[in-house]
Scaffold this motif. Sequence first.
Motif, PDB file in Angstrom:
ATOM      1  N   LEU A 106     -58.189  84.385  -2.958  1.00  0.00           N
ATOM      2  CA  LEU A 106     -57.803  83.466  -4.025  1.00  0.00           C
ATOM      3  C   LEU A 106     -57.307  82.137  -3.462  1.00  0.00           C
ATOM      4  O   LEU A 106     -57.541  81.079  -4.059  1.00  0.00           O
ATOM      5  N   LEU A 107     -56.637  82.184  -2.324  1.00  0.00           N
ATOM      6  CA  LEU A 107     -56.154  80.941  -1.723  1.00  0.00           C
ATOM      7  C   LEU A 107     -57.310  80.030  -1.322  1.00  0.00           C
ATOM      8  O   LEU A 107     -57.168  78.802  -1.313  1.00  0.00           O
ATOM      9  N   ARG A 108     -58.449  80.604  -1.033  1.00  0.00           N
ATOM     10  CA  ARG A 108     -59.604  79.803  -0.650  1.00  0.00           C
ATOM     11  C   ARG A 108     -60.191  79.038  -1.824  1.00  0.00           C
ATOM     12  O   ARG A 108     -60.990  78.122  -1.641  1.00  0.00           O
ATOM     13  N   LEU A 109     -59.807  79.405  -3.050  1.00  0.00           N
ATOM     14  CA  LEU A 109     -60.310  78.709  -4.239  1.00  0.00           C
ATOM     15  C   LEU A 109     -59.422  77.545  -4.644  1.00  0.00           C
ATOM     16  O   LEU A 109     -59.759  76.804  -5.566  1.00  0.00           O
ATOM     17  N   SER A 110     -58.296  77.382  -3.985  1.00  0.00           N
ATOM     18  CA  SER A 110     -57.339  76.349  -4.387  1.00  0.00           C
ATOM     19  C   SER A 110     -57.823  74.959  -3.964  1.00  0.00           C
ATOM     20  O   SER A 110     -58.351  74.771  -2.862  1.00  0.00           O
ATOM     21  N   CYS A 111     -57.617  73.995  -4.856  1.00  0.00           N
ATOM     22  CA  CYS A 111     -57.925  72.609  -4.500  1.00  0.00           C
ATOM     23  C   CYS A 111     -56.636  71.846  -4.205  1.00  0.00           C
ATOM     24  O   CYS A 111     -56.605  70.620  -4.216  1.00  0.00           O
ATOM     25  N   CYS A 142     -57.220  88.526 -13.596  1.00  0.00           N
ATOM     26  CA  CYS A 142     -57.157  88.393 -12.138  1.00  0.00           C
ATOM     27  C   CYS A 142     -55.708  88.336 -11.659  1.00  0.00           C
ATOM     28  O   CYS A 142     -55.335  88.990 -10.685  1.00  0.00           O
ATOM     29  N   MET A 143     -54.869  87.556 -12.358  1.00  0.00           N
ATOM     30  CA  MET A 143     -53.468  87.458 -11.969  1.00  0.00           C
ATOM     31  C   MET A 143     -52.732  88.776 -12.185  1.00  0.00           C
ATOM     32  O   MET A 143     -51.858  89.153 -11.406  1.00  0.00           O
ATOM     33  N   MET A 187     -68.114  70.826 -11.360  1.00  0.00           N
ATOM     34  CA  MET A 187     -67.571  72.192 -11.336  1.00  0.00           C
ATOM     35  C   MET A 187     -66.377  72.277 -10.409  1.00  0.00           C
ATOM     36  O   MET A 187     -65.387  72.932 -10.675  1.00  0.00           O
ATOM     37  N   ASN A 188     -66.475  71.530  -9.258  1.00  0.00           N
ATOM     38  CA  ASN A 188     -65.414  71.585  -8.265  1.00  0.00           C
ATOM     39  C   ASN A 188     -64.135  70.915  -8.754  1.00  0.00           C
ATOM     40  O   ASN A 188     -63.082  71.087  -8.164  1.00  0.00           O
ATOM     41  N   GLN A 189     -64.240  70.119  -9.804  1.00  0.00           N
ATOM     42  CA  GLN A 189     -63.060  69.437 -10.303  1.00  0.00           C
ATOM     43  C   GLN A 189     -62.512  70.089 -11.566  1.00  0.00           C
ATOM     44  O   GLN A 189     -61.571  69.606 -12.159  1.00  0.00           O
ATOM     45  N   THR A 190     -63.122  71.171 -12.014  1.00  0.00           N
ATOM     46  CA  THR A 190     -62.708  71.842 -13.238  1.00  0.00           C
ATOM     47  C   THR A 190     -61.857  73.063 -12.905  1.00  0.00           C
ATOM     48  O   THR A 190     -62.226  73.868 -12.049  1.00  0.00           O
ATOM     49  N   LEU A 191     -60.732  73.188 -13.586  1.00  0.00           N
ATOM     50  CA  LEU A 191     -59.877  74.350 -13.349  1.00  0.00           C
ATOM     51  C   LEU A 191     -60.600  75.615 -13.788  1.00  0.00           C
ATOM     52  O   LEU A 191     -61.222  75.670 -14.842  1.00  0.00           O
ATOM     53  N   ARG A 236     -48.986  78.638  -9.731  1.00  0.00           N
ATOM     54  CA  ARG A 236     -48.757  77.201  -9.658  1.00  0.00           C
ATOM     55  C   ARG A 236     -49.911  76.458  -8.999  1.00  0.00           C
ATOM     56  O   ARG A 236     -50.006  75.234  -9.091  1.00  0.00           O
ATOM     57  N   LEU A 237     -50.807  77.193  -8.342  1.00  0.00           N
ATOM     58  CA  LEU A 237     -51.930  76.554  -7.661  1.00  0.00           C
ATOM     59  C   LEU A 237     -53.063  76.264  -8.642  1.00  0.00           C
ATOM     60  O   LEU A 237     -53.455  77.145  -9.421  1.00  0.00           O
TER      61      LEU A 237
END
Length: 304
Positions: free
Chosen positions: A180-185, A93-94, A1-5, A161-162
Amino acid sequence: MNQTLVTEFIILGFLETPRLRALLLLGFLGLYLAALSGNLLIVVAISTSPALHTPMYFFLANLAAVDILCTSTILPKLLGSMVAGRTISYGGCMAQLFFFTWSMGAELLLFSAMAYDRFVAICQPLHYGARMGSRACALLAVAVWAISLTNTCVHTGLMLRLPLCKSGVVEHFFCEIPPLLRLSCAPTRLNEVMAFTADVFLAIGNFSVTMLSYGCIIASIVRMRSAAGKRKAFSTCSSHLLVVTLYYSTVIYTYIRPASSYALRKDKVVSIIYTSVAPTLNPLIYTLRNKDVKVALRRLLCCC
Protein backbone atom coordinates in the motif's frame (compact mmCIF):
# COMPACT_ATOMS: atom_id res chain seq x y z
CA MET A 1 -5.23 8.36 -13.37
CA ASN A 2 -1.99 9.01 -11.49
CA GLN A 3 -3.40 12.24 -10.12
CA THR A 4 -6.75 10.83 -9.01
CA LEU A 5 -7.25 9.58 -5.47
CA VAL A 6 -7.96 5.87 -5.38
CA THR A 7 -11.39 4.85 -4.09
CA GLU A 8 -11.18 1.23 -5.20
CA PHE A 9 -8.26 -1.15 -5.42
CA ILE A 10 -7.47 -4.09 -7.65
CA ILE A 11 -5.93 -6.93 -5.66
CA LEU A 12 -3.44 -8.41 -8.10
CA GLY A 13 -3.31 -11.72 -6.24
CA PHE A 14 -1.66 -14.51 -8.19
CA LEU A 15 -1.14 -14.25 -11.94
CA GLU A 16 -2.21 -17.81 -12.57
CA THR A 17 -3.42 -19.86 -15.51
CA PRO A 18 -6.98 -21.27 -15.29
CA ARG A 19 -5.63 -24.69 -14.26
CA LEU A 20 -3.31 -23.21 -11.63
CA ARG A 21 -6.16 -20.99 -10.41
CA ALA A 22 -8.26 -24.06 -9.64
CA LEU A 23 -5.38 -25.62 -7.70
CA LEU A 24 -4.77 -22.42 -5.74
CA LEU A 25 -8.48 -22.07 -5.04
CA LEU A 26 -8.67 -25.59 -3.64
CA GLY A 27 -5.42 -25.12 -1.71
CA PHE A 28 -6.46 -21.88 -0.01
CA LEU A 29 -9.97 -23.19 0.60
CA GLY A 30 -8.45 -26.24 2.31
CA LEU A 31 -6.14 -24.06 4.39
CA TYR A 32 -8.99 -21.80 5.47
CA LEU A 33 -11.34 -24.62 6.40
CA ALA A 34 -8.56 -26.43 8.27
CA ALA A 35 -7.49 -23.27 10.13
CA LEU A 36 -11.06 -22.26 10.97
CA SER A 37 -12.23 -25.69 12.12
CA GLY A 38 -8.99 -26.55 13.95
CA ASN A 39 -8.83 -23.30 15.90
CA LEU A 40 -12.56 -23.31 16.66
CA LEU A 41 -12.24 -26.84 18.04
CA ILE A 42 -9.37 -25.74 20.27
CA VAL A 43 -11.32 -22.76 21.63
CA VAL A 44 -14.42 -24.87 22.33
CA ALA A 45 -12.45 -27.80 23.78
CA ILE A 46 -10.52 -25.55 26.17
CA SER A 47 -13.63 -23.61 27.15
CA THR A 48 -15.68 -26.73 27.92
CA SER A 49 -13.01 -28.88 29.59
CA PRO A 50 -12.26 -28.00 33.25
CA ALA A 51 -8.99 -29.96 33.03
CA LEU A 52 -7.74 -27.41 30.48
CA HIS A 53 -8.55 -24.34 32.55
CA THR A 54 -4.88 -23.58 33.17
CA PRO A 55 -2.71 -20.64 32.07
CA MET A 56 -1.03 -22.57 29.25
CA TYR A 57 -4.34 -23.51 27.63
CA PHE A 58 -5.84 -20.09 28.35
CA PHE A 59 -3.16 -18.50 26.18
CA LEU A 60 -3.53 -21.27 23.60
CA ALA A 61 -7.24 -20.42 23.31
CA ASN A 62 -6.32 -16.77 22.79
CA LEU A 63 -3.84 -17.79 20.10
CA ALA A 64 -6.53 -19.83 18.37
CA ALA A 65 -8.88 -16.82 18.45
CA VAL A 66 -6.14 -14.66 16.90
CA ASP A 67 -5.60 -17.21 14.13
CA ILE A 68 -9.33 -17.25 13.38
CA LEU A 69 -9.28 -13.44 13.13
CA CYS A 70 -6.23 -13.48 10.84
CA THR A 71 -7.42 -16.12 8.38
CA SER A 72 -10.99 -14.78 8.30
CA THR A 73 -9.64 -11.34 7.45
CA ILE A 74 -7.51 -12.53 4.52
CA LEU A 75 -8.65 -15.81 2.99
CA PRO A 76 -12.40 -15.29 2.28
CA LYS A 77 -11.63 -12.19 0.19
CA LEU A 78 -8.77 -14.01 -1.54
CA LEU A 79 -11.05 -16.92 -2.41
CA GLY A 80 -13.70 -14.50 -3.65
CA SER A 81 -11.21 -12.74 -5.89
CA MET A 82 -10.35 -16.04 -7.57
CA VAL A 83 -13.92 -16.71 -8.64
CA ALA A 84 -15.23 -13.15 -9.04
CA GLY A 85 -13.80 -9.66 -9.36
CA ARG A 86 -10.43 -8.71 -7.90
CA THR A 87 -11.57 -5.30 -6.69
CA ILE A 88 -11.87 -4.15 -3.10
CA SER A 89 -13.20 -0.83 -1.86
CA TYR A 90 -10.99 1.68 -0.07
CA GLY A 91 -12.90 1.07 3.17
CA GLY A 92 -12.67 -2.70 2.75
CA CYS A 93 -8.93 -2.47 2.15
CA MET A 94 -8.37 -0.34 5.26
CA ALA A 95 -10.54 -2.70 7.31
CA GLN A 96 -8.47 -5.65 6.09
CA LEU A 97 -5.27 -3.80 6.99
CA PHE A 98 -6.67 -2.95 10.45
CA PHE A 99 -7.76 -6.45 11.44
CA PHE A 100 -4.74 -8.18 9.95
CA THR A 101 -2.29 -5.86 11.74
CA TRP A 102 -4.26 -6.32 14.96
CA SER A 103 -4.09 -10.11 14.73
CA MET A 104 -0.41 -10.10 13.81
CA GLY A 105 0.56 -7.90 16.77
CA ALA A 106 -1.55 -9.99 19.16
CA GLU A 107 0.06 -13.19 17.90
CA LEU A 108 3.58 -11.89 18.49
CA LEU A 109 2.72 -10.74 22.01
CA LEU A 110 0.97 -14.02 22.81
CA PHE A 111 4.11 -15.92 21.90
CA SER A 112 5.96 -13.99 24.60
CA ALA A 113 3.19 -14.56 27.14
CA MET A 114 3.24 -18.29 26.40
CA ALA A 115 7.03 -18.38 26.66
CA TYR A 116 6.88 -16.60 30.03
CA ASP A 117 4.27 -19.09 31.23
CA ARG A 118 6.54 -22.03 30.33
CA PHE A 119 9.54 -20.27 31.91
CA VAL A 120 7.78 -19.86 35.26
CA ALA A 121 6.34 -23.41 35.11
CA ILE A 122 9.71 -25.07 34.45
CA CYS A 123 12.28 -22.74 36.00
CA GLN A 124 10.28 -21.46 38.99
CA PRO A 125 7.62 -24.12 39.64
CA LEU A 126 7.18 -23.18 43.32
CA HIS A 127 6.11 -19.66 42.30
CA TYR A 128 3.90 -20.73 39.39
CA GLY A 129 0.60 -20.57 41.26
CA ALA A 130 1.30 -17.07 42.58
CA ARG A 131 2.70 -15.57 39.35
CA MET A 132 0.32 -17.18 36.88
CA GLY A 133 -2.98 -16.95 38.72
CA SER A 134 -6.24 -16.25 36.93
CA ARG A 135 -5.97 -12.51 37.55
CA ALA A 136 -2.41 -12.32 36.21
CA CYS A 137 -3.39 -14.29 33.10
CA ALA A 138 -6.39 -12.05 32.48
CA LEU A 139 -4.23 -8.93 32.81
CA LEU A 140 -1.66 -10.39 30.40
CA ALA A 141 -4.38 -11.19 27.87
CA VAL A 142 -5.89 -7.71 28.16
CA ALA A 143 -2.43 -6.20 27.67
CA VAL A 144 -1.83 -8.35 24.58
CA TRP A 145 -5.06 -7.30 22.89
CA ALA A 146 -4.81 -3.65 23.98
CA ILE A 147 -1.19 -3.15 22.86
CA SER A 148 -1.85 -4.81 19.51
CA LEU A 149 -5.01 -2.71 19.09
CA THR A 150 -3.06 0.47 19.78
CA ASN A 151 -0.42 -0.60 17.27
CA THR A 152 -2.95 -1.23 14.50
CA CYS A 153 -4.75 2.04 15.22
CA VAL A 154 -1.47 3.92 14.73
CA HIS A 155 -0.61 2.15 11.46
CA THR A 156 -4.11 2.35 10.03
CA GLY A 157 -4.37 6.01 11.00
CA LEU A 158 -1.06 6.79 9.30
CA MET A 159 -2.21 4.94 6.19
CA LEU A 160 -5.52 6.84 6.12
CA ARG A 161 -3.67 10.15 6.03
CA LEU A 162 -1.75 9.17 2.89
CA PRO A 163 -3.23 10.13 -0.49
CA LEU A 164 -3.16 6.92 -2.52
CA CYS A 165 -3.23 8.15 -6.10
CA LYS A 166 -1.15 5.83 -8.26
CA SER A 167 -2.40 2.87 -10.26
CA GLY A 168 -4.68 1.44 -7.58
CA VAL A 169 -3.24 -2.02 -8.19
CA VAL A 170 -2.17 -3.73 -4.95
CA GLU A 171 0.70 -6.03 -5.87
CA HIS A 172 -0.28 -8.60 -3.28
CA PHE A 173 -3.16 -10.91 -2.39
CA PHE A 174 -4.40 -8.67 0.45
CA CYS A 175 -4.01 -5.13 1.77
CA GLU A 176 -0.76 -5.05 3.72
CA ILE A 177 1.42 -2.09 4.67
CA PRO A 178 4.39 -2.52 2.24
CA PRO A 179 2.39 -2.79 -1.03
CA LEU A 180 0.00 0.00 0.00
CA LEU A 181 2.87 2.38 0.69
CA ARG A 182 3.98 1.94 -2.90
CA LEU A 183 0.68 3.47 -4.05
CA SER A 184 1.20 6.71 -2.14
CA CYS A 185 1.86 9.92 -4.03
CA ALA A 186 3.09 11.57 -0.81
CA PRO A 187 6.22 10.87 1.27
CA THR A 188 5.91 7.65 3.28
CA ARG A 189 8.90 8.18 5.56
CA LEU A 190 6.83 8.44 8.75
CA ASN A 191 4.89 5.29 7.90
CA GLU A 192 8.07 3.34 7.22
CA VAL A 193 9.71 4.56 10.43
CA MET A 194 6.67 3.60 12.49
CA ALA A 195 6.43 0.19 10.79
CA PHE A 196 10.13 -0.39 11.46
CA THR A 197 9.75 0.73 15.10
CA ALA A 198 6.75 -1.56 15.61
CA ASP A 199 8.66 -4.44 14.09
CA VAL A 200 11.64 -3.86 16.37
CA PHE A 201 9.35 -3.79 19.41
CA LEU A 202 6.78 -6.45 18.49
CA ALA A 203 8.83 -8.83 16.37
CA ILE A 204 12.48 -8.53 17.36
CA GLY A 205 11.70 -7.49 20.95
CA ASN A 206 9.25 -10.31 21.58
CA PHE A 207 11.47 -12.77 19.74
CA SER A 208 14.36 -11.82 22.04
CA VAL A 209 12.16 -12.24 25.13
CA THR A 210 10.98 -15.62 23.86
CA MET A 211 14.49 -16.82 23.05
CA LEU A 212 15.77 -15.63 26.45
CA SER A 213 12.95 -17.52 28.17
CA TYR A 214 13.74 -20.66 26.24
CA GLY A 215 17.44 -20.29 26.92
CA CYS A 216 16.66 -20.40 30.64
CA ILE A 217 14.21 -23.27 30.08
CA ILE A 218 16.77 -25.36 28.19
CA ALA A 219 19.39 -24.70 30.86
CA SER A 220 16.90 -25.81 33.51
CA ILE A 221 15.99 -28.95 31.55
CA VAL A 222 19.65 -29.90 31.16
CA ARG A 223 20.08 -29.74 34.94
CA MET A 224 17.18 -32.15 35.52
CA ARG A 225 18.26 -35.60 36.70
CA SER A 226 15.19 -37.51 35.54
CA ALA A 227 15.15 -38.47 31.84
CA ALA A 228 11.33 -38.66 31.97
CA GLY A 229 11.20 -35.18 33.46
CA LYS A 230 13.42 -33.86 30.68
CA ARG A 231 11.21 -35.38 27.98
CA LYS A 232 8.03 -34.01 29.55
CA ALA A 233 9.49 -30.52 29.96
CA PHE A 234 10.85 -30.46 26.44
CA SER A 235 7.60 -31.74 24.90
CA THR A 236 5.65 -28.83 26.39
CA CYS A 237 8.05 -26.31 24.81
CA SER A 238 9.21 -27.80 21.49
CA SER A 239 5.89 -27.23 19.69
CA HIS A 240 5.76 -23.59 20.80
CA LEU A 241 9.38 -23.04 19.75
CA LEU A 242 8.65 -24.48 16.28
CA VAL A 243 5.66 -22.17 15.77
CA VAL A 244 7.61 -19.14 17.02
CA THR A 245 10.55 -19.75 14.68
CA LEU A 246 8.29 -20.18 11.64
CA TYR A 247 6.23 -17.07 12.37
CA TYR A 248 8.93 -14.63 13.47
CA SER A 249 11.31 -15.39 10.60
CA THR A 250 8.68 -14.48 7.99
CA VAL A 251 7.29 -11.42 9.79
CA ILE A 252 10.72 -9.92 10.46
CA TYR A 253 11.70 -10.51 6.82
CA THR A 254 8.62 -8.65 5.57
CA TYR A 255 8.57 -5.62 7.88
CA ILE A 256 12.17 -4.90 8.85
CA ARG A 257 13.07 -3.32 5.50
CA PRO A 258 11.95 -0.30 3.45
CA ALA A 259 8.85 -0.57 1.27
CA SER A 260 11.01 0.22 -1.76
CA SER A 261 12.71 -3.18 -1.44
CA TYR A 262 9.39 -5.03 -1.58
CA ALA A 263 9.64 -7.94 -4.05
CA LEU A 264 6.32 -9.13 -5.44
CA ARG A 265 6.70 -12.86 -5.99
CA LYS A 266 9.05 -13.63 -3.11
CA ASP A 267 7.07 -11.65 -0.54
CA LYS A 268 3.79 -13.24 -1.59
CA VAL A 269 5.19 -16.67 -0.77
CA VAL A 270 6.50 -15.43 2.59
CA SER A 271 3.14 -13.82 3.40
CA ILE A 272 1.31 -17.09 2.72
CA ILE A 273 3.27 -18.65 5.58
CA TYR A 274 2.16 -16.24 8.31
CA THR A 275 -1.36 -15.55 7.00
CA SER A 276 -2.41 -19.08 6.00
CA VAL A 277 0.08 -21.84 6.76
CA ALA A 278 1.00 -20.93 10.37
CA PRO A 279 -2.64 -20.49 11.56
CA THR A 280 -3.43 -23.87 9.98
CA LEU A 281 -0.44 -25.63 11.52
CA ASN A 282 -0.83 -24.15 15.02
CA PRO A 283 -3.75 -26.41 16.06
CA LEU A 284 -1.97 -29.47 14.67
CA ILE A 285 1.37 -28.67 16.29
CA TYR A 286 -0.18 -27.92 19.68
CA THR A 287 -2.54 -30.92 19.74
CA LEU A 288 -0.66 -33.78 18.09
CA ARG A 289 1.82 -33.97 20.98
CA ASN A 290 -0.55 -32.92 23.74
CA LYS A 291 -2.48 -35.72 25.45
CA ASP A 292 -4.75 -33.41 27.47
CA VAL A 293 -5.97 -31.54 24.40
CA LYS A 294 -6.47 -34.78 22.46
CA VAL A 295 -8.60 -36.20 25.27
CA ALA A 296 -10.70 -33.02 25.40
CA LEU A 297 -11.15 -33.04 21.62
CA ARG A 298 -12.23 -36.70 21.60
CA ARG A 299 -14.75 -35.98 24.36
CA LEU A 300 -16.05 -32.95 22.46
CA LEU A 301 -16.39 -34.84 19.16
CA CYS A 302 -18.12 -37.75 20.87
CA CYS A 303 -20.67 -35.38 22.41
CA CYS A 304 -21.36 -33.91 18.98
